[in-house]
Design a protein around this motif. Structure first.
Motif, PDB file in Angstrom:
ATOM      1  N   SER A 175       1.079  -1.423  -0.037  1.00 52.30           N
ATOM      2  CA  SER A 175      -0.685   0.147   0.278  1.00 52.30           C
ATOM      3  C   SER A 175       1.066   1.569   0.057  1.00 52.30           C
ATOM      4  O   SER A 175       0.649   2.408  -0.694  1.00 52.30           O
ATOM      5  CB  SER A 175      -0.865  -0.125   0.741  1.00 52.30           C
ATOM      6  OG  SER A 175      -0.273   0.058   2.037  1.00 52.30           O
ATOM      7  N   VAL A 176       1.413   1.595   0.584  1.00 51.30           N
ATOM      8  CA  VAL A 176       3.009   2.179   0.918  1.00 51.30           C
ATOM      9  C   VAL A 176       3.037   2.580  -0.452  1.00 51.30           C
ATOM     10  O   VAL A 176       3.384   3.678  -1.459  1.00 51.30           O
ATOM     11  CB  VAL A 176       3.845   2.270   1.508  1.00 51.30           C
ATOM     12  CG1 VAL A 176       4.784   3.313   1.885  1.00 51.30           C
ATOM     13  CG2 VAL A 176       3.432   1.547   2.666  1.00 51.30           C
ATOM     14  N   ASP A 177       4.318   1.250  -1.512  1.00 51.02           N
ATOM     15  CA  ASP A 177       4.809   1.325  -2.249  1.00 51.02           C
ATOM     16  C   ASP A 177       3.965   2.568  -3.966  1.00 51.02           C
ATOM     17  O   ASP A 177       3.778   2.861  -4.436  1.00 51.02           O
ATOM     18  CB  ASP A 177       4.976  -0.217  -3.023  1.00 51.02           C
ATOM     19  CG  ASP A 177       6.025  -0.646  -2.855  1.00 51.02           C
ATOM     20  OD1 ASP A 177       6.717   0.787  -2.219  1.00 51.02           O
ATOM     21  OD2 ASP A 177       6.435  -1.951  -2.643  1.00 51.02           O
ATOM     22  N   LYS A 178       2.037   1.652  -3.640  1.00 48.97           N
ATOM     23  CA  LYS A 178       0.773   2.287  -4.017  1.00 48.97           C
ATOM     24  C   LYS A 178       1.256   4.092  -3.879  1.00 48.97           C
ATOM     25  O   LYS A 178       0.576   4.561  -4.972  1.00 48.97           O
ATOM     26  CB  LYS A 178       0.075   1.353  -4.277  1.00 48.97           C
ATOM     27  CG  LYS A 178      -1.306   2.041  -5.087  1.00 48.97           C
ATOM     28  CD  LYS A 178      -2.983   1.197  -4.292  1.00 48.97           C
ATOM     29  CE  LYS A 178      -4.015   1.476  -5.328  1.00 48.97           C
ATOM     30  NZ  LYS A 178      -5.533   0.980  -4.829  1.00 48.97           N
ATOM     31  N   GLU A 179       1.377   4.209  -3.193  1.00 50.19           N
ATOM     32  CA  GLU A 179       0.607   5.473  -2.578  1.00 50.19           C
ATOM     33  C   GLU A 179       1.523   6.822  -3.037  1.00 50.19           C
ATOM     34  O   GLU A 179       1.552   7.079  -3.726  1.00 50.19           O
ATOM     35  CB  GLU A 179      -0.001   5.324  -1.004  1.00 50.19           C
ATOM     36  CG  GLU A 179       0.051   6.826  -0.486  1.00 50.19           C
ATOM     37  CD  GLU A 179      -1.073   7.109  -0.789  1.00 50.19           C
ATOM     38  OE1 GLU A 179      -2.394   8.268  -1.321  1.00 50.19           O
ATOM     39  OE2 GLU A 179      -2.319   6.040  -1.085  1.00 50.19           O
ATOM     40  N   GLN A 180       3.079   5.681  -3.061  1.00 48.90           N
ATOM     41  CA  GLN A 180       3.792   6.875  -3.715  1.00 48.90           C
ATOM     42  C   GLN A 180       3.773   7.148  -5.405  1.00 48.90           C
ATOM     43  O   GLN A 180       4.049   8.161  -5.804  1.00 48.90           O
ATOM     44  CB  GLN A 180       5.889   6.297  -3.573  1.00 48.90           C
ATOM     45  CG  GLN A 180       6.365   5.612  -2.027  1.00 48.90           C
ATOM     46  CD  GLN A 180       6.811   4.873  -1.949  1.00 48.90           C
ATOM     47  OE1 GLN A 180       7.257   3.805  -3.094  1.00 48.90           O
ATOM     48  NE2 GLN A 180       8.698   5.011  -1.227  1.00 48.90           N
ATOM     49  N   GLY A 181       3.523   6.052  -5.589  1.00 49.03           N
ATOM     50  CA  GLY A 181       2.757   6.663  -7.106  1.00 49.03           C
ATOM     51  C   GLY A 181       1.490   7.577  -7.305  1.00 49.03           C
ATOM     52  O   GLY A 181       1.809   8.196  -8.238  1.00 49.03           O
ATOM     53  N   ILE A 182       1.074   7.183  -6.473  1.00 50.25           N
ATOM     54  CA  ILE A 182      -0.339   8.505  -6.374  1.00 50.25           C
ATOM     55  C   ILE A 182       0.554   9.927  -5.629  1.00 50.25           C
ATOM     56  O   ILE A 182      -0.388  10.710  -6.813  1.00 50.25           O
ATOM     57  CB  ILE A 182      -1.781   8.038  -5.354  1.00 50.25           C
ATOM     58  CG1 ILE A 182      -2.562   6.368  -5.690  1.00 50.25           C
ATOM     59  CG2 ILE A 182      -2.451   9.123  -5.657  1.00 50.25           C
ATOM     60  CD1 ILE A 182      -3.017   5.995  -4.584  1.00 50.25           C
ATOM     61  N   ILE A 183       1.373  10.106  -4.299  1.00 46.52           N
ATOM     62  CA  ILE A 183       1.932  10.799  -4.231  1.00 46.52           C
ATOM     63  C   ILE A 183       2.230  11.504  -5.465  1.00 46.52           C
ATOM     64  O   ILE A 183       2.657  12.841  -5.048  1.00 46.52           O
ATOM     65  CB  ILE A 183       2.325  11.161  -2.861  1.00 46.52           C
ATOM     66  CG1 ILE A 183       1.062  10.758  -1.805  1.00 46.52           C
ATOM     67  CG2 ILE A 183       2.864  12.184  -2.556  1.00 46.52           C
ATOM     68  CD1 ILE A 183       1.383  10.231  -0.989  1.00 46.52           C
ATOM     69  N   GLY A 184       3.304  10.897  -6.290  1.00 48.79           N
ATOM     70  CA  GLY A 184       4.004  11.429  -6.548  1.00 48.79           C
ATOM     71  C   GLY A 184       3.519  12.304  -8.175  1.00 48.79           C
ATOM     72  O   GLY A 184       4.059  13.224  -8.456  1.00 48.79           O
ATOM     73  N   GLN A 185       2.393  11.819  -8.670  1.00 44.58           N
ATOM     74  CA  GLN A 185       1.488  12.279  -9.311  1.00 44.58           C
ATOM     75  C   GLN A 185       0.968  14.078  -9.196  1.00 44.58           C
ATOM     76  O   GLN A 185       1.273  14.214  -9.713  1.00 44.58           O
ATOM     77  CB  GLN A 185       0.267  11.421  -9.845  1.00 44.58           C
ATOM     78  CG  GLN A 185       0.977  10.221 -10.860  1.00 44.58           C
ATOM     79  CD  GLN A 185       1.776  10.520 -11.793  1.00 44.58           C
ATOM     80  OE1 GLN A 185       0.630  11.500 -12.604  1.00 44.58           O
ATOM     81  NE2 GLN A 185       1.907   9.850 -12.608  1.00 44.58           N
ATOM     82  N   GLU A 186       0.429  13.838  -7.313  1.00 47.62           N
ATOM     83  CA  GLU A 186      -0.254  14.856  -7.203  1.00 47.62           C
ATOM     84  C   GLU A 186       1.167  15.756  -7.242  1.00 47.62           C
ATOM     85  O   GLU A 186       1.119  17.065  -7.097  1.00 47.62           O
ATOM     86  CB  GLU A 186      -0.506  14.324  -5.569  1.00 47.62           C
ATOM     87  CG  GLU A 186      -1.100  15.857  -5.080  1.00 47.62           C
ATOM     88  CD  GLU A 186      -1.223  15.217  -3.137  1.00 47.62           C
ATOM     89  OE1 GLU A 186      -1.491  16.039  -2.485  1.00 47.62           O
ATOM     90  OE2 GLU A 186      -2.043  14.269  -3.388  1.00 47.62           O
TER      91      GLU A 186
END
Length: 425
Positions: free
Chosen positions: A129-140
């Motif tokens: 879940s942390v790896d997935k969130e890195q992608g989401i926040i990276g886009q942000e």
């Protein structure tokens, strides 16, 4: 539980401190249908270096914001969905100095309060879940990097401050968040999401005793220790650099003009400094000021022009900005007016108008449950009573605002950041 009345504004605030160190503030308003709850940690984007279990931790930029995103995940699902299913409107935010989680509802308030207190106090992270969130926040972050308003603000922070972490974007960078792991999040939650480092503020049609009982039932009994933080050595009085220029895809130059202000100690002096400095801002830059009228008439600013005074642990600043075809001319005019006001002072009638207007704006803000809860939380962390502003306003004289203006008149305190047309630099 202690009840304190503020007769000048017709408010009563109930306050309790639980055995675990959590402070709870409740503003009961039974005549309304809705209620609002705000659960906040004294932890924000600037809190990157701190001591945990006797060992100094130096965490990547963006952890507080990343943690806010991940706290809604629970072992059984997602707390946002649970709150929404109960008719609540939930959300959260991270600032430089605070992280807050909140909801507003007209029904099932105590059920929603249990959900809020539970998911914020019980972390659940997995590597996936942390790896997935890195992608989401990276886009942000990528979107923010393309936002000229955001870029010019942080360019100003770099100009004003030598090293204070207010210079660092709250969300961090794509590089910094790549170093965040589940262990990082658990460590920061352990350090900062403890009852003694948090506050619960509630306003609306609620029973204060039941709010307190709910918090006592849900939250851990351990209080946690005091969190020692490091923001670096004390900032010098002048700006770190006079200015910075960026090039982005804008049609008109966007600017942020700032003045590095003196920091105030925690406690009531911080509230007094805030009120005085806000009045100084209005005298210098407000829509009723001579300077504003002149700049607007000359076409140097437009309706997008905004300004304000902000304080954080270890730093304070005045900032003003918007669109202008000649940002340097705006800077020159602002400094000239600051020096004129410092030398000649304020007319008494003008000062009294500013004071009445500022006081009235704060009283009107009490109509918002959101404002009451967030301001009360910020005041608690800063060590003063939010609802004591009427007493402090009464003691503010013209000479206090004039002294503030004299400090603002020092050109070495000022810096100008500009984003000019021309694509990426």
């Amino acid at each position: 539980m202690v009840s304190k009345e503020y007769p000048r504004i017709g408010e009563t605030m109930l306050h309790a401190r639980l055995e675990n160190g959590l402070h709870i503030y409740v503003d009961q308003k039974p005549e309304f249908q809705k209620s609002y709850a705000f659960f906040a940690a004294n932890y924000g984007g600037m809190d990157m270096k701190f001591r945990l279990d006797g060992v100094w931790q130096d965490t990547p930029a963006g952890v507080a914001h990343f943690l806010e995103h991940k706290m809604f995940d629970t072992e059984d699902g997602n707390a946002l969905q649970d709150l929404a299913a109960n008719g609540a409107s939930p959300n959260a935010f991270t600032s430089s100095a605070m992280t807050g989680y909140y909801f507003e509802s007209t029904e099932k308030f105590y059920e929603n309060l249990k959900i809020l207190l539970s998911f914020v106090s019980i972390p659940w992270f997995t590597r996936e879940s942390v790896d997935k969130e890195q992608g989401i926040i990276g886009q942000e972050i990528r979107m923010v990097e393309d936002d000229p308003d955001n870029q010019v603000f942080y360019a100003l922070m770099e100009c004003l401050f030598d090293h204070h972490p207010i210079r660092v974007p709250i969300a961090g960078t794509r590089e910094s968040i790549s170093h965040i792991t589940a262990d990082t999040l658990y460590a920061c939650h352990k350090a900062f999401y403890t009852p003694s480092n948090m506050v619960l503020t509630v306003a609306g049609n609620v029973d204060a005793k039941r709010v307190i009982e709910t918090a006592r039932e849900i939250l851990p009994r351990e209080s946690g220790g005091r969190i020692e933080r490091d923001y670096g050595t004390e900032e010098r009085g002048k700006a770190a650099a006079p200015g910075k220029q960026l090039r982005m895809a804008v049609s008109t130059p966007i600017f942020q003009l700032g003045c590095k202000a003196d920091t105030a100690p925690a406690g009531e002096e911080r509230l007094r400094r805030q009120l005085v400095s806000e009045l100084a801002c209005e005298a210098l830059l407000g829509t009723s000021s001579p300077l504003y009228a002149d700049l607007y008439r000359k076409g140097l600013i437009n309706k997008n022009f905004g300004y304000g005074f902000e304080q954080y642990p270890g730093c304070a600043l005045l900032a003003a900005g918007g669109e202008s075809r000649e940002p340097e001319a705006v800077r020159g005019a602002v400094l000239a007016e600051a020096q004129r006001l410092a030398e000649r002072g304020l007319e008494e009638a003008f000062f009294q108008r500013l004071k009445r207007s500022g006081y009235g704006a704060r009283v009107r803000a009490l109509n918002s449950f959101e404002t009451i809860c967030i301001e009360q939380a910020q005041a608690h962390f800063a060590g003063f009573e939010y609802l004591r502003f009427p007493e402090l306003y009464a003691d503010i004289g013209r000479e206090h605002v004039e002294e503030c203006l004299r400090r603002l008149a020092d050109p070495e305190r000022w810096a100008l950041a500009v984003v000019r047309p021309g694509g990426q630099a």
